[in-house]
Write a protein that holds these residues in place. Structure first.
Motif, mmCIF file in Angstrom:
data_model
loop_
_atom_site.group_PDB
_atom_site.id
_atom_site.type_symbol
_atom_site.label_atom_id
_atom_site.label_comp_id
_atom_site.label_asym_id
_atom_site.label_seq_id
_atom_site.Cartn_x
_atom_site.Cartn_y
_atom_site.Cartn_z
ATOM 1 N N ASP A 1 0.819 -1.219 0.000
ATOM 2 C CA ASP A 1 0.000 0.000 0.000
ATOM 3 C C ASP A 1 0.848 1.263 0.000
ATOM 4 O OD1 ASP A 1 -2.294 -1.538 0.037
ATOM 5 O OD2 ASP A 1 -2.522 -1.453 2.217
ATOM 6 N N ASN A 2 2.125 1.128 0.339
ATOM 7 C CA ASN A 2 3.021 2.294 0.381
ATOM 8 C C ASN A 2 3.831 2.479 -0.897
ATOM 9 O OD1 ASN A 2 2.922 3.489 3.262
ATOM 10 N ND2 ASN A 2 3.022 1.292 3.623
ATOM 11 N N VAL A 3 3.644 1.602 -1.866
ATOM 12 C CA VAL A 3 4.311 1.774 -3.160
ATOM 13 C C VAL A 3 3.602 2.887 -3.921
ATOM 14 C CG1 VAL A 3 4.858 0.673 -5.365
ATOM 15 C CG2 VAL A 3 5.024 -0.629 -3.229
ATOM 16 N N VAL A 4 4.365 3.787 -4.495
ATOM 17 C CA VAL A 4 3.807 4.928 -5.223
ATOM 18 C C VAL A 4 4.060 4.741 -6.722
ATOM 19 C CG1 VAL A 4 4.041 6.508 -3.289
ATOM 20 C CG2 VAL A 4 5.934 6.255 -4.880
ATOM 21 N N PRO A 5 3.261 5.406 -7.571
ATOM 22 C CA PRO A 5 3.422 5.226 -9.017
ATOM 23 C C PRO A 5 4.807 5.573 -9.530
ATOM 24 C CG PRO A 5 1.340 6.305 -8.541
ATOM 25 C CD PRO A 5 2.108 6.267 -7.256
ATOM 26 N N ARG A 6 5.429 6.588 -8.920
ATOM 27 C CA ARG A 6 6.751 6.999 -9.380
ATOM 28 C C ARG A 6 7.544 7.571 -8.224
ATOM 29 N NH1 ARG A 6 7.522 12.777 -12.004
ATOM 30 N NH2 ARG A 6 9.644 13.101 -11.253
ATOM 31 N N ALA A 7 8.780 7.135 -8.118
ATOM 32 C CA ALA A 7 9.717 7.713 -7.155
ATOM 33 C C ALA A 7 11.052 7.840 -7.863
ATOM 34 C CB ALA A 7 9.842 6.840 -5.916
ATOM 35 N N ASP A 8 11.643 9.016 -7.817
ATOM 36 C CA ASP A 8 12.903 9.243 -8.518
ATOM 37 C C ASP A 8 14.109 8.727 -7.747
ATOM 38 O OD1 ASP A 8 11.536 10.410 -10.594
ATOM 39 O OD2 ASP A 8 11.781 12.454 -9.816
ATOM 40 N N SER A 9 13.903 8.397 -6.494
ATOM 41 C CA SER A 9 15.022 7.899 -5.694
ATOM 42 C C SER A 9 14.500 7.097 -4.525
ATOM 43 C CB SER A 9 15.879 9.056 -5.170
ATOM 44 O OG SER A 9 15.167 9.781 -4.171
ATOM 45 N N LEU A 10 15.379 6.322 -3.951
ATOM 46 C CA LEU A 10 15.072 5.590 -2.728
ATOM 47 C C LEU A 10 14.654 6.544 -1.622
ATOM 48 C CD1 LEU A 10 17.240 2.765 -1.235
ATOM 49 C CD2 LEU A 10 16.775 4.774 0.138
ATOM 50 N N LEU A 11 15.284 7.718 -1.558
ATOM 51 C CA LEU A 11 14.976 8.680 -0.503
ATOM 52 C C LEU A 11 13.531 9.143 -0.564
ATOM 53 C CD1 LEU A 11 18.189 10.924 -0.388
ATOM 54 C CD2 LEU A 11 17.678 8.801 0.835
ATOM 55 N N GLU A 12 12.994 9.317 -1.767
ATOM 56 C CA GLU A 12 11.601 9.730 -1.909
ATOM 57 C C GLU A 12 10.658 8.681 -1.339
ATOM 58 O OE1 GLU A 12 10.057 11.100 -5.600
ATOM 59 O OE2 GLU A 12 11.854 12.216 -6.094
ATOM 60 N N VAL A 13 10.963 7.420 -1.589
ATOM 61 C CA VAL A 13 10.115 6.333 -1.088
ATOM 62 C C VAL A 13 10.072 6.360 0.434
ATOM 63 C CG1 VAL A 13 9.727 3.844 -1.091
ATOM 64 C CG2 VAL A 13 10.756 4.938 -3.078
ATOM 65 N N LEU A 14 11.239 6.485 1.033
ATOM 66 C CA LEU A 14 11.321 6.466 2.488
ATOM 67 C C LEU A 14 10.657 7.698 3.103
ATOM 68 C CD1 LEU A 14 15.007 5.269 2.937
ATOM 69 C CD2 LEU A 14 12.926 3.904 2.909
ATOM 70 N N ALA A 15 10.935 8.873 2.545
ATOM 71 C CA ALA A 15 10.345 10.098 3.090
ATOM 72 C C ALA A 15 8.825 10.058 2.984
ATOM 73 C CB ALA A 15 10.908 11.318 2.358
ATOM 74 N N ASN A 16 8.319 9.611 1.835
ATOM 75 C CA ASN A 16 6.873 9.518 1.658
ATOM 76 C C ASN A 16 6.264 8.603 2.708
ATOM 77 O OD1 ASN A 16 4.407 9.941 -0.168
ATOM 78 N ND2 ASN A 16 4.539 7.717 -0.082
ATOM 79 N N TYR A 17 6.910 7.473 2.976
ATOM 80 C CA TYR A 17 6.432 6.522 3.978
ATOM 81 C C TYR A 17 6.354 7.186 5.355
ATOM 82 C CZ TYR A 17 6.530 2.377 7.017
ATOM 83 O OH TYR A 17 6.263 1.433 7.984
ATOM 84 N N HIS A 18 7.402 7.877 5.747
ATOM 85 C CA HIS A 18 7.437 8.479 7.082
ATOM 86 C C HIS A 18 6.461 9.643 7.211
ATOM 87 C CE1 HIS A 18 10.667 5.969 8.490
ATOM 88 N NE2 HIS A 18 11.463 6.334 7.497
ATOM 89 N N PHE A 19 6.333 10.460 6.178
ATOM 90 C CA PHE A 19 5.388 11.585 6.236
ATOM 91 C C PHE A 19 3.950 11.089 6.362
ATOM 92 C CE2 PHE A 19 8.584 14.209 3.567
ATOM 93 C CZ PHE A 19 9.290 14.534 4.711
ATOM 94 N N ARG A 20 3.619 10.072 5.600
ATOM 95 C CA ARG A 20 2.243 9.555 5.640
ATOM 96 C C ARG A 20 1.963 8.862 6.972
ATOM 97 N NH1 ARG A 20 -0.559 10.290 1.221
ATOM 98 N NH2 ARG A 20 0.509 10.719 -0.753
ATOM 99 N N ARG A 21 2.939 8.184 7.517
ATOM 100 C CA ARG A 21 2.751 7.555 8.830
ATOM 101 C C ARG A 21 2.533 8.607 9.911
ATOM 102 N NH1 ARG A 21 6.097 2.624 10.970
ATOM 103 N NH2 ARG A 21 4.338 2.796 12.384
ATOM 104 N N ALA A 22 3.074 9.796 9.693
ATOM 105 C CA ALA A 22 2.888 10.887 10.651
ATOM 106 C C ALA A 22 1.536 11.568 10.473
ATOM 107 C CB ALA A 22 4.017 11.908 10.508
ATOM 108 N N GLY A 23 0.742 11.117 9.514
ATOM 109 C CA GLY A 23 -0.596 11.681 9.302
ATOM 110 C C GLY A 23 -0.620 12.972 8.510
ATOM 111 N N LEU A 24 0.456 13.261 7.792
ATOM 112 C CA LEU A 24 0.525 14.512 7.037
ATOM 113 C C LEU A 24 -0.142 14.373 5.678
ATOM 114 C CD1 LEU A 24 4.244 15.366 7.842
ATOM 115 C CD2 LEU A 24 2.213 16.461 8.818
#
Length: 278
Positions: free
Chosen positions: A167-190
């Motif tokens: 469920d945390n896979v996104v259509p496009r991520a330009d880097s590994l860092l984007e994947v991780l940041a997106n995961y943490h931001f969404r877990r924080a409820g942002l």
């Protein structure tokens, strides 16, 4: 291109591939004799650092899988491989290795490596969420596998944690860092929007709560030319009426809690009017 660089981009290669790239049989024999490359079996060559795990799999008639198979499929990973992950079928694996179940899909055509589907499924069962997420993200956005396919392979309650990773896979991520940041931001409820085009700035990695731009910077952002470009984008972000934060590899990978705390702190200051006109 030298043979080390050529093989580092592929993990391993067959003789025909190497000959097609301009490496003669005599050259290959000399490179093996010099220890530059290793012949792991007839007609298959790799770098010395890859030979150990591939040779171990061959010796025990097993298949590399999970994290140990990631280099073969050029998948993103968070950490250097540790213990070797093997799928041995009915046989025992050597001490110090991690054993996975039998593979349900066709193996790699010419290497002792599980097929991509099994590699990803084993990773989803075995690894922490973030480590398996980056592997699946890489394969899915390249089109090597679909999320629907993986979900069908992971039925039932016991596979719920694995499906949650998908469920945390996104259509496009330009880097590994984007994947991780997106995961943490969404877990924080942002509330997060990715790859947003802003006038005068261009595309930004994240727009959080519609007021804060967040960029994740890999190693290329340390190059002088990119530093100048980033400064201009930072200035344009402020001129456009939005605040901006930038986070590098260390923050995103090793200290995500600090990254999220910084974002929350800026958002709280915004709510209090700290950045309003005096």
């Amino acid at each position: 291109m030298d043979i080390e660089t050529f093989l580092s981009q592929r993990g391993a290669a067959r003789t025909a591939t190497l000959r097609g790239a301009g490496f003669s049989r005599t050259f290959l024999d000399k490179a093996v004799a010099a220890g530059r490359i290793v012949r792991i079996r007839r007609g298959i060559y790799c770098l010395p650092r890859e030979a150990g795990v591939l040779g171990l799999a061959l010796k025990h008639n097993a298949l590399l899988t999970c994290l140990s198979a990631a280099p073969t499929y050029r998948l993103w990973t968070l950490h250097e491989p540790g213990p070797v992950h093997l799928s041995p079928g009915h046989k025992k694996t050597p001490p110090g290795t991690l054993t996975h179940g039998r593979c349900a899909h066709a193996a790699h055509a010419w290497l002792p490596v599980a097929g991509l589907a099994d590699v990803l499924i084993h990773a989803l069962w075995c690894l922490p969420a973030l480590e398996s997420l980056v592997m699946v993200q890489c394969a899915a956005q390249r089109g090597d596998v679909t999320l629907d396919f993986l979900r069908r392979k992971l039925p039932g309650n016991r596979n719920a944690p694995a499906r949650a990773v998908l469920d945390n896979v996104v259509p496009r991520a330009d880097s590994l860092l984007e994947v991780l940041a997106n995961y943490h931001f969404r877990r924080a409820g942002l509330h997060v929007r990715r790859h947003v085009e802003l006038p005068g700035v261009g595309e930004v990695d994240f727009l959080i709560e519609e007021c804060l731009v967040v960029e994740t910077d890999g190693n290329t952002h340390l190059e002088p030319r990119q530093v100048k470009k980033d400064r201009k984008r930072n200035n344009a972000t402020l001129i456009g009426g939005r605040l901006g934060l930038r986070f590098g590899y260390d923050h995103v990978v090793h200290h995500p809690e600090r990254m999220v705390a910084d974002v929350l702190a800026v958002l709280e200051l915004c709510r209090r009017g700290a950045f309003g006109a005096q």
